[in-house]
Motif scaffolding. Structure first.
Motif, PDB file in Angstrom:
ATOM      1  N   ALA A  98       5.796   3.833   5.094  1.00 48.65           N
ATOM      2  CA  ALA A  98       6.590   2.136   5.260  1.00 48.65           C
ATOM      3  C   ALA A  98       6.070   1.815   4.125  1.00 48.65           C
ATOM      4  O   ALA A  98       6.420   1.130   3.277  1.00 48.65           O
ATOM      5  N   LEU A 139      10.662  -1.724   5.902  1.00 47.64           N
ATOM      6  CA  LEU A 139      11.132  -2.473   7.168  1.00 47.64           C
ATOM      7  C   LEU A 139      11.643  -2.526   7.826  1.00 47.64           C
ATOM      8  O   LEU A 139      11.369  -1.751   9.114  1.00 47.64           O
ATOM      9  N   ARG A 140      12.661  -0.734   8.233  1.00 49.18           N
ATOM     10  CA  ARG A 140      12.388  -0.319   9.306  1.00 49.18           C
ATOM     11  C   ARG A 140      11.814   0.708  10.152  1.00 49.18           C
ATOM     12  O   ARG A 140      12.001   0.858  10.788  1.00 49.18           O
TER      13      ARG A 140
END
Length: 89
Positions: free
Chosen positions: A66, A32-33
């Protein structure tokens, strides 16, 4: 020491529990980051800044990383479901 406790098995369960219980959520959070915009997620538009169309997107490297994080998380979930369905042995 107790003859009723298998310390080796207990240690294995503890290590796997920590890895799966904390590692998979941490990997998901990292994914998510990586998806968040590099400028920290602050966006302008309603407060007089740049319009929504001018917002920056994360680079392709961040999106690929990601995607790998999310793929590992999905793989862990599928593996866990398969393990339970097969009888858990």
């Amino acid at each position: 020491m107790s003859e009723f406790i298998e310390w080796d098995a207990l240690a294995r369960v503890l290590v796997v529990g920590i890895l799966v219980g904390a590692g998979i959520p941490a990997l998901f959070a990292l994914g998510l980051r990586l998806v968040v915009k590099p400028d920290g997620g602050t966006s302008a538009g309603a407060d007089g800044g740049a319009p929504a169309a001018a917002r920056t997107r994360p680079g392709i490297g961040r999106l690929v990383a990601a995607g790998l994080c999310f793929a590992v998380c999905v793989g862990a979930v599928i593996t866990g479901i398969g393990f339970l369905v097969s009888g858990g042995h």
